[in-house]
Design an enzyme around this catalytic site. Structure first.
Site, short mmCIF file in Angstrom:
data_model
loop_
_atom_site.label_atom_id
_atom_site.label_comp_id
_atom_site.label_asym_id
_atom_site.label_seq_id
_atom_site.Cartn_x
_atom_site.Cartn_y
_atom_site.Cartn_z
N GLU A 148 4.54 14.11 -31.95
CA GLU A 148 3.25 14.23 -31.27
C GLU A 148 3.58 14.73 -29.87
O GLU A 148 4.28 14.06 -29.12
CB GLU A 148 2.63 12.84 -31.20
CG GLU A 148 1.15 12.86 -31.00
CD GLU A 148 0.66 11.45 -30.75
OE1 GLU A 148 0.91 10.58 -31.60
OE2 GLU A 148 0.08 11.23 -29.69
N CYS A 189 -1.34 12.95 -22.65
CA CYS A 189 -1.29 14.21 -23.40
C CYS A 189 -2.69 14.67 -23.76
O CYS A 189 -2.93 15.86 -23.96
CB CYS A 189 -0.39 14.11 -24.62
SG CYS A 189 -0.62 12.62 -25.55
#
Ligand code: FAD
Length: 1005
Positions: A757, A791
């Site tokens: 990820e 993020c």
């Protein structure tokens, strides 16, 4: 400098059990109310209103035809909320087509009768409109567009007319003129003017509202002094309009900036002996509003001791309502004053429920059954009347039963009081109630232009249209007078006061408990957190190096067989025990997160909750998904699919969520039956170590989980390269993910899975139907919370050219109000960057942008106050492709789209965003539902958020993860995650091998 606001809590805990609070209200009313007399008084009013139905232009007529529970009612409401603010024809057409296109306004069911005329007119107009409107959201040919423009103009006009019903005038003079006209037939009528608008987001907004309140007071006063504020007009003010940071966390600024503004208004109102009332807003501002009220009372006692026109609204739907009434009376007595108190039921019910559920609060701050609110209203009324020596009660309601009960209660005590209604609502009932001239009545009268009306209009549409609302039921002949006037006391006796909604903890039903949150505006809940932060110090943790990795991996490899052999239910039980332990130790972990990772208090609470949710969610998922599954097949054979661990999983997590991401990876791998080598980020090992200890105590064996704190280049690399590694779960940069991928590919032996990820270049696409205030709220949270170190954070704001200037102006103002500083302080919005290296690198990127782009705004900040602070900053760029790389800090890029820009259409914008190559989060701000869906369908993005911020994905609710350069999937906190950690085994047994198919022959198969 005004004195600071008293932080001492004055009210009881907001989340007491509902039944307990309701019982207290009931006891207070038991002996006082004769409900048969209430019905006897109210029934004729109801009957008279039903006999003389609302005129054809009244809102009730329209909403009866199109209730908000229907597609048509919803379409009307949505158009009313958005259409008037859309400046460009193209978008206005798309919005109208979108909303009208999905509703059926054929009006075939409409009964005959004059009061249905509006409904029928609307029906035919709208049905006709639909013929002209394009089928999709984007209009095609010229002819159709000419037709569309006419339709849109007609719809705009219809909404303006609808809005007019709720607004007394476009400015205070016009409103006063209209008030004078109404007074001709009802001479005792008085008014409280409300200057419409959204809450302030900027200092400029607040100054504008202040000026409009001042102007209204000056115009009302006009050099005269009223005989009594009870018999004179006045104004209602919203504190959120007068200060953009009217929040509990900003108490000092509220005292320094808001208090003097209100004092100035008070001086003007008092000099003219007018009424000035503070409206009631959201429950998390209640304590703050009382602290402010107390300070204002001191000001009045010193300057205007004779004035009796100052007041505030109290919401009966709050569980603390009775205590608020007592507190106001106490303040009045303490300062030797008399106040006006407007009792309302409360206008933010839906929002309060959502906030409590999202925040995982221990209960609701408001009642969850309508009769509970009605009962509380009457109990508060009784209390207000008791305090009538120091309070002039003002009862604001359109409910005939409530009105009749109030009149009864007040007359028992001989107290003076007034009734209040909203302009444009409850006019029928009040015509009857006031017919004998015995009661005083004040009308709450909104004043403003169409643009300012929208939010207010929608609130009123919801109120009128809600099934539970009195106004709605009054218009529904199917509801009998008995049902309409049912006693709330009886209802509560029958129900026992049980809540009408599951508590926030029960949001996910039986499968798992929602994690418990903290209401940071509640002193009792905040105090343990602040104490833990103050008591926490973080000592450095010894690092591993590559030489110790092998021993740890061998131990974990050996431990695998025993751990994976444990039944799934046992492994899940360990996770649940860990979740409970973590929840109980929330303050301690928040202390660590503040001190080690520089997180603000709100972010810390959210992070601990996420970790708790991960444990509970994966436990439930494992039991559900990893159970042995029987498969169909021929007789004489048994087929089952079994899932188990793969071996030693290496989990490598980042510093930006040192607890939540670390925990999510580790517990998912464990519950799937793997043993785990966990490598936390170098910057944040202590919080990880404390969580690993917690897991061991909860029952994870020592040889099933090892913490390997060390450098990425050494420990991380050695773990990935180790022969025992059966899989890697990584969250971090795309560059490191690629290195890991190459290392794994280069290894001999089995090909193991990599779950990665990584980063994102996350955009928010805003069209001209979006509400600028909502956009700016979402942008500020998404781009600058956690100092942009998420993020999911917003990097690129894509604004429609027709509204871009206005949004940018508001964004500038909102950024100017952010507090950059020490994360341990509650008032801080933006804390530090993680380390010096990041600070230097992002500083250099900002310098580059200063040369290459146009700076729009920067938060004024004393960045020397605390180490590694960087002021939030926004730059405008020319086209989407100019954004090349992720800047992991509070740096926002802004770009315009529309016919005059590089990206001319929604599709072109989405294509350009897709072309950036990342695919993590995307925000969409539009009221055009079909457009939102079209964008979501076209976007190659993992998480698409419509009309909200893009951060804070909730486990099991918004499974999180991207595609393209943003990661491999499956999504963390989603239903497919655990499978990736598992090895699968199909077990096929020929049950007929030993001689034949005994089951079949015995008739058992
Ligand atoms: C003059 C005036 C001024 C006002 N000022 C304010 C203000 O400052 N702040 C503010 O918040 N509101 C204010 N309001 C709005 C008010 O709070 C109510 O929303 C509105 O008056 C409807 O209440 P009612 O008694 O007329 O109708 P009713 O139909 O009897 O009551 C509706 C109300 O019941 C409550 N309710 C509905 N469903 C539930 C449920 N399931 N569980 C628990 N409670 C429920 C809600 O509060 C809802 O608004 C004002 C209203 C008036 C008339």
């Amino acid at each position: 400098m005004p004195a600071a606001l008293d932080p001492a809590p004055r009210l009881p805990f907001p989340y007491r059990p509902e039944a307990e609070v309701v019982a207290a209200s009931r006891r207070l009313l038991d002996a006082r109310l004769d409900w048969a007399a209430v019905i006897a008084a109210a029934r004729p009013w109801v009957q008279a209103v039903r006999d003389k139905p609302a005129p054809f232009w009244a809102l009730e007529s329209l909403l009866r035809e199109y209730p908000i529970s229907s597609a048509e009612g919803l379409a009307l409401m949505r158009l009313a909320e958005a259409l008037l603010r859309v400046p460009d024809a193209e978008t206005a057409i798309a919005l109208t087509a979108d909303q009208l296109g999905r509703a059926d306004f054929s009006g075939e069911d409409a009964d005959d009768g004059p009061h249905r005329m509006l409904a029928q007119l609307s029906a035919s107009a709208i049905a006709l409109s639909k013929k002209f409107l394009p089928a999709g959201a984007e209009p095609p040919g010229l002819v159709q567009r000419l037709g569309s423009r006419t339709v849109v103009a007609a719809t705009v006009r219809a909404i303006q007319l609808l809005g007019r019903q709720f607004v007394l005038g476009r400015d205070i003079r016009e409103a006063m003129g209209e008030a004078a006209a109404q007074r001709k037939s009802q001479p005792r009528l008085v008014f409280s003017y409300d200057m419409l608008g959204e809450g302030a987001r900027t200092e400029a907004d607040a100054e504008r509202y202040l000026a409009s309140y001042r102007h209204a007071l000056d115009t009302l006063a006009a050099g005269r002094v009223a005989a009594s504020p009870m018999a004179a007009d006045g104004i209602s003010i919203k504190l959120s309009a007068l200060f953009s940071r009217y929040e509990d966390a900003q108490r000092e600024r509220v005292a320094a900036e808001l208090l003097p503004r209100v004092q100035g208004l008070i001086d003007t109102a008092a000099a003219a002996n007018l009424n000035l009332t503070i409206d009631a807003e959201e429950s998390d501002r209640l304590e703050l509003s009382l602290a402010l009220f107390d300070k204002l009372a001191a000001h009045i006692a010193a300057r205007h001791p004779q004035w009796q026109g100052f007041g505030l609204a109290v919401q009966a739907y709050q569980t603390r309502a009775l205590a608020v009434v007592d507190e106001v009376a106490r303040i009045a007595r303490q300062h030797g004053l008399r106040f006006m108190v407007r009792l309302v039921k409360g206008a933010y019910w839906d929002g309060e429920l959502k906030r409590a559920q999202e925040a995982g609060l221990p209960g609701y701050p408001v009642f969850t059954q309508k009769p509970h609110t009605d009962l509380s209203y009457l109990a508060c009324a009784a209390r207000l009347i008791e305090h009538h020596a120091v309070i002039y009660p003002q009862f604001a309601t359109h409910n005939a039963g409530t009105i009749a009960a109030i009149v009864q209660l007040a007359r028992q005590q001989g107290a003076a009081f007034e009734m209040q209604r909203l302009h444009g609502m409850g006019e029928g009932i009040y015509r009857e109630v006031l017919a004998d001239g015995a009661l005083a009545c004040r009308v709450y009268a909104p004043v403003g232009e169409h643009r300012d009306l929208l939010a207010y209009l929608v609130r009123r549409l919801l109120e009128n249209g809600a099934n539970s609302s009195f106004v709605h039921q009054l218009a529904d002949e199917a509801v009998s007078a008995e049902a309409l006037l049912a006693s709330p006391v009886e209802a509560v006796l029958a129900s026992g006061g049980v809540p009408g909604q599951p508590l926030p903890v029960a949001l996910y039903g039986a499968s798992r408990a929602n994690s418990l949150g903290v209401d940071l505006a509640c002193e009792a809940m905040r105090a343990p957190l602040e104490a833990a932060v103050a008591a926490t110090a973080v000592a450095p943790l010894a690092m591993h190096d590559a030489t110790t990795v092998d021993a740890a991996m061998q131990r974990l490899d050996k431990g695998f067989a025993a751990w994976t052999a444990r039944p799934v239910a046992e492994r899940a039980a360990v996770l649940r025990a860990a979740a409970d332990a973590l929840e109980a130790r929330l303050p301690e972990f928040c202390g660590l997160l503040v001190k080690e990772a520089g997180k603000t208090l709100g972010d810390c609470v959210a992070e601990v909750r996420e970790a708790v949710d991960f444990c509970r969610y994966y436990a439930a998922e494992a039991e559900h998904k990893l159970a042995e599954q029987a498969l169909p097949g021929p007789t004489g054979e048994r087929n089952v699919l079994r899932l188990g661990g793969r071996g030693v999983f290496v989990c490598i997590s980042p510093w930006n969520f040192p607890l939540a991401i670390f925990a999510g990876q580790v517990v998912a791998a464990l519950v799937a039956g793997n043993t785990v080598a966990a490598k936390p980020a170098e910057q944040t090992p202590v919080v990880a170590a404390r969580f690993v200890e917690l897991l061991h105590r909860a029952g994870v064996p020592a040889d099933a989980l090892a913490l390997l704190h060390g450098l990425g280049e050494t420990v991380g690399a050695a773990l990935v390269a180790h022969p025992a590694t059966a899989g890697v779960c990584f969250t971090g940069s795309t560059a490191v993910a690629k290195i890991i991928n190459r290392t794994l590919a280069a290894k001999d032996g089995p090909i193991v899975p990599l779950i990665a990820e990584t980063g994102g270049l996350n955009a928010m696409l805003v069209d001209s139907t979006a509400l600028p205030e909502q956009v700016v709220d979402a942008v500020v949270q998404s781009a600058f919370r956690s100092a942009g170190q998420r993020c999911s954070a917003l990097r690129l704001l894509v604004l429609h050219e027709a509204t871009a200037d206005g949004v940018i102006e508001m964004l500038k103002g909102a950024m100017a109000e952010l507090v950059v500083g020490d994360p341990a302080e509650l008032a801080t919005d933006v804390g530090p960057l993680i380390d010096d290296e990041a600070h230097t690198a992002i500083g250099a990127q900002v310098q580059r942008l200063e040369r290459e782009a146009r700076r729009l705004a920067e938060t004024p900040a004393d960045t020397g106050r605390f180490p590694r602070l960087l002021a939030p900053v926004a730059f405008e760029i020319d086209h989407i492709g100019a954004l090349k790389s992720e800047i992991f800090g509070p740096v926002l890029h802004v770009v315009r789209w529309g016919p005059g820009q590089a990206a001319k259409t929604v599709d072109a914008v989405v294509d350009a965003i897709n072309a950036l190559g990342y695919g993590l989060t995307l925000g969409v701000q539009t009221r055009i539902d079909t457009r939102a869906m079209r964008i979501a369908d076209r976007a190659r993005i993992g998480n698409v958020y419509v009309n909200r911020n893009l951060i804070g994905a909730v486990v099991g609710v918004q499974p999180f993860g991207g595609e393209g350069l943003s990661g491999t999937g499956p999504k963390a906190g989603g239903p497919h995650y655990l499978f990736r950690f598992c090895a699968e085994q199909t077990l096929t047994i020929n049950t007929a091998a030993a001689g034949g198919n005994a089951e079949l022959l015995a008739g058992l198969a």
